[in-house]
Design an enzyme around this catalytic site. Sequence first.
Site, PDB file in Angstrom:
ATOM      1  N   GLU A  50       0.863  -1.170   0.000  1.00 22.67           N
ATOM      2  CA  GLU A  50       0.000   0.000   0.000  1.00 22.67           C
ATOM      3  C   GLU A  50       0.900   1.220   0.000  1.00 22.67           C
ATOM      4  O   GLU A  50       1.685   1.421   0.940  1.00 22.67           O
ATOM      5  CB  GLU A  50      -0.945   0.055   1.204  1.00 22.67           C
ATOM      6  N   ASP A 124      -2.594  12.198  -2.656  1.00 20.23           N
ATOM      7  CA  ASP A 124      -2.697  13.615  -3.018  1.00 20.23           C
ATOM      8  C   ASP A 124      -2.712  13.685  -4.545  1.00 20.23           C
ATOM      9  O   ASP A 124      -1.784  13.208  -5.202  1.00 20.23           O
ATOM     10  CB  ASP A 124      -1.492  14.374  -2.469  1.00 20.23           C
ATOM     11  N   ASP A 160     -10.940   9.847  -4.070  1.00 20.54           N
ATOM     12  CA  ASP A 160     -12.123  10.714  -4.104  1.00 20.54           C
ATOM     13  C   ASP A 160     -11.931  11.833  -5.111  1.00 20.54           C
ATOM     14  O   ASP A 160     -12.810  12.669  -5.286  1.00 20.54           O
ATOM     15  CB  ASP A 160     -12.363  11.319  -2.715  1.00 20.54           C
TER      16      ASP A 160
END
Length: 223
Positions: A50, A124, A160
């Site tokens: 990850e 980001d 998102d």
Amino acid sequence: MGSKNKLKRFRENETFSNVIQPTREELINGSPLKGNWHSHFNNTNPIVLELGCGKGEYTIALARKNPNINYIGIDLKGARFWRGAKTALEENLNNVTFIRTQIELIDLLFDKNEVTEIWITFPDPQIKYTRTKHRLTNAEFLKKYHHVLISDGIVNLKTDSEFMHGYTLGLLHGAGHEVLYAHHNIYKNPETPIEVTSTQTFYESQYLEKGKPITYIKFRIRY
């Protein structure tokens, strides 16, 4: 987070058996773990990364569900993944390790074909053009991922950011990479793989409460 709290976490990280904090120079000179991660975990199970793991919630959640897979969370901010590392120790999750380093050094940490899968969760998006080189799905990062992944290795991007989703999808299609699944609102799509929606980060749950759509791309890098 106060500076005293950060310092305390940094000190605790140094005592955790599941935290590795190599210097840039050590990696450049040749990490002894490169090509030997199965020895680190004392098994030959698949290795999943990850990248930009934050507090390590996703790494921990996946490790709980899949004890026969080794998970490594990578982030430069050790005070953040302290929580994940501590939880893994408390729960005796022996299939979890955290590394404090820059993601750009991934090809110095892992050998060719050493990694089975990569998760990039809520990075980001680096929207400004001048920040393109820092986007975790830009062409240079994809080359590094391709190097460490097995031939059919998978990369997952969950975000998102509509910008990050669109940028990545356009880059993948334009370069001829293999997009296995893509959707701009996975919680509204019944065909979304259950493993994608059943695991959430803290920020993801907050985004969902606000009604913000979560996007997801699953792909293979082909050259």
